[in-house]
Every structure is written in structure tokens, then in C-alpha cells.
Design an enzyme around this catalytic site. Structure first.
Site, short mmCIF file in Angstrom:
data_model
loop_
_atom_site.label_atom_id
_atom_site.label_comp_id
_atom_site.label_asym_id
_atom_site.label_seq_id
_atom_site.Cartn_x
_atom_site.Cartn_y
_atom_site.Cartn_z
N ASN A 7 0.87 -1.17 0.00
CA ASN A 7 0.00 0.00 0.00
C ASN A 7 0.90 1.22 0.00
O ASN A 7 1.46 1.60 1.03
CB ASN A 7 -0.89 -0.04 1.25
CG ASN A 7 -1.84 1.14 1.32
OD1 ASN A 7 -1.78 2.04 0.50
ND2 ASN A 7 -2.71 1.12 2.32
N ARG A 241 -11.01 15.95 7.42
CA ARG A 241 -11.75 16.35 6.20
C ARG A 241 -13.17 16.77 6.54
O ARG A 241 -13.81 16.16 7.40
CB ARG A 241 -11.81 15.17 5.22
CG ARG A 241 -10.51 14.93 4.50
CD ARG A 241 -10.58 13.70 3.62
NE ARG A 241 -9.55 12.75 4.00
CZ ARG A 241 -9.54 11.47 3.67
NH1 ARG A 241 -10.53 10.96 2.95
NH2 ARG A 241 -8.56 10.69 4.05
#
Ligand code: AMP
Length: 398
Positions: A7, A241
Site C-alpha cells: 500500500n 476532512r
């Protein structure tokens, strides 16, 4: 088969070596600060000591070289040589509309992933760097790309279109894609398995609540809606966010604070969410949770607003599926935060949900946490994206 799961971020790289027969992790680790001073590799063989080594990593090829050296190291390694690694599975963030499933990586696939970079400029280029570095160092090992967006490609048009001029979809493919798909897929399937009920017969809502957070509606084994959009900024309030908001706020704040578009997007990605709502107390739910119990008004505001938004999405997706059988909580906050689960479920009495407080306090188990008489079941299912990537990889390579 031993599968290396990679990843790759812009300056970091997480890895796990998984034995596909036993589905156990043989070793895992993390390369940090790639291309920056003070690069460091952390390596943990299963049952062994965790090692941290500060060493120069000018690029991702060097980071992967260090990972492979660690895995094959005479003393602490877990394989004798690289031929023991049968395949590499790469997490790729954006597959656009091109990839509804995982694929074996070849030159054409690399070109397609490059073409999707426009939609995920922070993520896809980093994923490609990881793919190219592995290609260089393990040229004969098959590699598979597993996309965060793929599981959501079954969404119907009415769920993925925005109320914008249709030509933006036609010209630029502006639409909802959704992310965390590997996790939503793994968790929803695991829930059906634990309950012993066919996956195709269930209406499931998965709440993936980590630093990034998203909800999905999975009806009869297919994703029918999800909260993240063209980018991972839409949907729930997250660690830093903003999630959903009136788009006109952008112009309003830009004028008030004299910010350009890049600066505004930076505020929405990095300075908003729980961090912003708590007046910069923290983006970490452990801090928000302890602040909440201490009566800190900043923490209470952030926690209360966050949970309310999760509950609203559950209501929306219950409507979208005309009912819900199971609600699953997963990822860092969803798995470890009994307070979040409890505050969210306080809104869900209309679904006949009563939490079993003792079960809600357990961690790390695939369990039902509602009382036996609850009409809708609530579960905690620890996500395992690496295992899901390893499974997809083996399925394609075999
Ligand atoms: P993830 O992105 O899935 O790794 O989740 C990371 C987030 O999980 C962290 O930022 C924490 O806010 C949250 N988290 C981790 N452990 C706990 C815990 N024990 N209690 C509450 N939240 C936690």
C-alpha cells in the site's frame, strides 16, 4: 502461496506478507519519510521483535529493496529467497469507470491507472511508483491491482450522478466513485458469513470510520450507494476532512479569508472535520473521546456533530434500500469506539435497535452487539484490507 501486499503512499509504504493458505500475516511493516530526511523502516515478523531502522530512502525503489531485504534477512527474515513470494497485490486508490474488479498488472493496465491519475492526483501516482519499483526488483513475480473504487462500480446511475450539467459527466467523468471499497466488500461479506445468512439476501450498511470515513449501502451483495464521491472529501465528517457541505461556502470563505482554490481545498482536507470542529483539539478520536468524558465543550461539539452525521447517512441508506438488516461498524473508530457506536445507535430506535452495552465494550471481535430482540442487528467487524487484497491476488494469479 505467500503474497506481498503493498500500500504505497506519496512518502510512505505499508506492507504485509500473507500466507494465503492459513490467511495469517507472516510479517508486516512500514517505510516512512521516503524521499525526505530521517527515512525509517519498521519491520515486524509474526511472533518476533519489532525493528525500527533509520536509513536513507531516496525513492520508493529503495524502500521496496529494503522491504525485500528485511523479508529475506538471514536472522530475522521470514522467507529464504524472493522466489518464495508467489505474487504481489497492490492497493490502487482510483480505478475510474475502467476497473470494476481487480486485474493482473500488465503494461496496458499501468497505462489505464495512469489515465485515472487525473481523478486521484495524490494517490494514483504514488501507487504507480510502488508498482514500477516492484516490477524492477521482482520482474518475474505476477502482480495484481486491487482498486478502492471497484466495489462501488455496481452503483446505479441515480446514485452516482450529481445534480450538475450532464456534459461534465460525459466529458470529464465527474460522478460519485466511492472509496474504501476493499473494506466495504470484506466487512459486508464477513457480516453475512458470521450471521450464517446468504450475502445475496441481506441489506447491509457498512460504516467504515477511520481517519478517513465512509458509509456504504450493500443490497443483495451489491453496493448501491456510498458516501465518498469523485474524491474522498465528500460524505461523513472525518478526522481532518470536512465531508458534505454547501459548495457556496467555498466562495464565501475564499473572499473573507483571501484564500485561493488550493488553499481552500487544503483547509477542507487537512484543517476541517473533527480537528476543525474541536477548535484544533485533535483529529484523533481517543483524544475526542476522553475530552467528551471530561466535559470539554470542544470535544463534545465535535463528537456530537460527527455521530449525528453518521446517523443521518444510516437513515438515508435505510431509505435507499427500503430497509436494513445489519449495520456494521469497522476501521479505527468503528472497531474501537464504543462511545461513537452508542451515540450513533441512540438515533436508531426506529429500526428497533437496542445495544447490549457489555458487548459494545468488546474490541477486535466479529460480533453482534445488539440484544437478541433487536429488529436490526448491529455488528463490529474489524476490517482487514490486506487480507482482502491477498485473496483477490491469489484468485487472479492461480
Ligand atoms: P484508521 O484510519 O482506520 O487507522 O483509524 C485511525 C483512527 O482510529 C485514529 O485516528 C483514532 O481516532 C481511532 N482510534 C484508534 N484506536 C482507538 C480507540 N481505542 N478508541 C477510539 N478511537 C480509536
Amino acid at each position: 502461496m505467500k503474497v506481498l501486499v503493498i500500500n504505497c503512499g506519496s512518502s510512505s509504504l505499508k506492507f504485509q506478507l500473507i500466507d494465503s493458505e492459513s490467511e495469517q500475516c507472516i510479517a508486516k511493516g512500514l517505510c516512512e519519510r521516503i524521499g525526505i530526511d530521517g527515512s525509517m523502516i519498521t519491520y515486524s515478523p509474526a511472533g518476533g521483535e519489532k525493528e525500527k531502522t533509520v536509513t536513507p530512502m531516496p525513492d520508493h525503489t529503495e524502500a521496496i529493496r529494503l522491504v525485500l531485504n528485511a523479508l529475506t534477512n538471514e536472522k530475522t527474515g521470514v522467507v529464504k529467497n524472493l522466489e518464495e513470494i508467489g505474487a504481489v497485490g497492490h492497493r490502487v486508490v482510483h480505478g475510474g469507470e475502467k476497473f470494476a474488479e481487480s486485474v493482473i498488472i500488465d503494461d496496458d493496465v499501468i497505462k489505464e491507472i495512469e489515465a485515472c491519475s487525473d481523478l486521484a492526483p495524490l494517490h494514483n501516482p504514488a501507487n504507480l511508483i510502488g508498482i514500477n519499483a516492484c516490477k524492477k526488483l521482482m520482474p518475474n513475480t505476477p502482480m495484481v491491482a486491487v482498486f478502492d473504487t471497484a466495489f462501488h462500480q455496481t452503483m446505479p446511475e441515480k446514485a452516482y450522478l450529481y445534480g450538475l450539467p450532464y456534459e461534465y459527466y460525459e466529458k470529464y467523468r465527474v460522478r460519485r466513485y466511492g472509496f474504501h471499497g476493499t473494506s466495504h466488500s470484506y466487512v459486508s461479506k464477513r457480516a453475512a458469513q458470521v450471521l450464517g445468512v446468504p450475502y445475496e439476501s441481506l441489506k447491509i450498511i457498512v460504516c467504515h470510520l477511520g481517519n478517513g470515513a465512509s458509509v456504504s449501502a450493500v443490497k443483495n451483495g451489491k453496493c448501491v450507494d456510498t458516501s465518498m464521491g469523485l474524491t474522498p472529501l465528500e460524505g461523513l465528517i472525518m478526522g481532518t476532512r470536512s465531508g458534505d457541505m454547501d459548495p457556496a461556502i467555498m466562495e464565501y470563505i475564499a473572499k473573507k479569508e483571501n484564500l485561493n482554490m488550493d488553499q481552500l481545498i487544503n483547509v477542507l482536507n487537512k484543517k476541517s472535520g473533527v480537528l476543525g470542529l474541536s477548535g484544533n483539539l485533535s483529529s484523533d478520536f481517543r483524544d475526542i473521546e476522553s475530552g467528551y468524558f471530561e466535559g470539554n465543550p470542544d470535544a463534545i461539539r465535535a463528537m456530537t456533530t460527527y455521530c449525528y452525521h453518521v446517523a443521518k447517512y444510516i437513515g438515508a441508506y435505510t431509505a435507499a434500500m427500503n430497509g436494513v438488516d445489519v449495520i456494521c461498524f469497522t476501521a479505527g473508530v468503528g472497531e474501537n469506539g464504543p462511545l461513537v457506536r452508542s451515540l450513533v445507535c441512540d438515533y436508531l430506535g426506529y429500526l428497533g435497535i437496542t445495544l447490549d452495552e457489555e458487548l459494545n465494550n468488546k474490541r477486535g471481535e466479529d460480533i453482534v452487539i445488539t440484544t437478541p430482540d433487536s429488529r436490526t442487528k448491529v455488528m463490529t467487524i474489524p476490517t482487514n484490507e490486506e487480507l482482502a487484497i491477498a485473496r483477490e491476488t491469489v484468485a487472479l494469479v492461480k
